[in-house]
Write a protein that holds these residues in place. Sequence first.
Motif, mmCIF file in Angstrom:
data_model
loop_
_atom_site.group_PDB
_atom_site.id
_atom_site.type_symbol
_atom_site.label_atom_id
_atom_site.label_comp_id
_atom_site.label_asym_id
_atom_site.label_seq_id
_atom_site.Cartn_x
_atom_site.Cartn_y
_atom_site.Cartn_z
ATOM 1 N N THR A 99 -25.564 25.261 16.606
ATOM 2 C CA THR A 99 -26.436 26.434 16.542
ATOM 3 C C THR A 99 -27.641 26.282 17.466
ATOM 4 O O THR A 99 -28.099 27.261 18.058
ATOM 5 C CB THR A 99 -26.921 26.684 15.102
ATOM 6 N N ALA A 100 -28.148 25.047 17.603
ATOM 7 C CA ALA A 100 -29.299 24.825 18.486
ATOM 8 C C ALA A 100 -28.928 25.081 19.934
ATOM 9 O O ALA A 100 -29.663 25.748 20.680
ATOM 10 C CB ALA A 100 -29.821 23.392 18.322
ATOM 11 N N LYS A 103 -28.445 28.804 20.481
ATOM 12 C CA LYS A 103 -29.727 29.512 20.576
ATOM 13 C C LYS A 103 -30.314 29.375 21.984
ATOM 14 O O LYS A 103 -30.873 30.329 22.529
ATOM 15 C CB LYS A 103 -30.706 28.940 19.546
ATOM 16 N N GLU A 134 -32.366 23.550 9.494
ATOM 17 C CA GLU A 134 -32.285 23.763 10.938
ATOM 18 C C GLU A 134 -31.155 24.724 11.284
ATOM 19 O O GLU A 134 -31.322 25.624 12.109
ATOM 20 C CB GLU A 134 -32.096 22.426 11.663
ATOM 21 N N THR A 135 -30.004 24.500 10.664
ATOM 22 C CA THR A 135 -28.862 25.379 10.922
ATOM 23 C C THR A 135 -29.203 26.816 10.537
ATOM 24 O O THR A 135 -28.976 27.764 11.305
ATOM 25 C CB THR A 135 -27.627 24.919 10.135
ATOM 26 N N ASN A 138 -31.763 28.251 13.007
ATOM 27 C CA ASN A 138 -31.195 28.563 14.320
ATOM 28 C C ASN A 138 -30.364 29.845 14.271
ATOM 29 O O ASN A 138 -30.443 30.681 15.180
ATOM 30 C CB ASN A 138 -30.333 27.407 14.818
#
Length: 236
Positions: A99-100, A103, A134-135, A138
């Motif tokens: 996901t990071a 993004k 975090e997931t 993101n």
Amino acid sequence: MRVMLKFCYLLGLFLLISCGNATKKESESTVSGTEGQSATEESSETDADSGVILFFGDSLTAGMGLEPDEAFPAVIQEIIDSLQLNYKVINAGLSGETTAAGKNRLSWLLTQQVDVFVLELGANDGLRGIPLTETRGNLQAIIEAVRKENAETEIILAGMQIPPNMGPEYTSEFRSIFPDLAEKNDLHLIPFLLKDVGGIAELNQEDGIHPTAEGQRILAQNVWQVLENVITENGD
């Protein structure tokens, strides 16, 4: 036996951690080359009056191990064409994507018209044990970026599940990320992208991870159950 196959399949997904980095390096170099060029070429070929459906995901969307026309976005295009619907599909899947990373590479894709954005990311986060906050953050950032570019873009979120290796609490909370975000942001939700494919040996390649061409066609049906209503409600 079927339960065991499903467990083995999910456990096998964990192998993505070991091959993800190598795949990621190869895929990242491809973004500015073959895959990136393909997405750009497809969008440039799209008629001005055609709607655009952008599939943004990882190796499941990219159709890893298969020909491009066997990946489920290509199958979706076949369905759309057979129904004479005025939409062009763009496959922006990238193997190994988190996901990071998604993004960070999103902005150049949003320079084009996007009528329907299908978001299929998160599995690699879960397999690597990335903190769930975090997931979730993101994915939320991706959703907000898409809407900031065009508030009229319809967003479909593909649900995913992971093996129990990280413990029941992590596994359960990971699964809940997708319906939670769908409800919070008023998104269309595919409950589980790999429904009727995950854990079924004959529908997956030798790695036990990635669907065969037949498996991809089932994924396409899972997506179409949601996507059909979205594009027909738009009047096309």
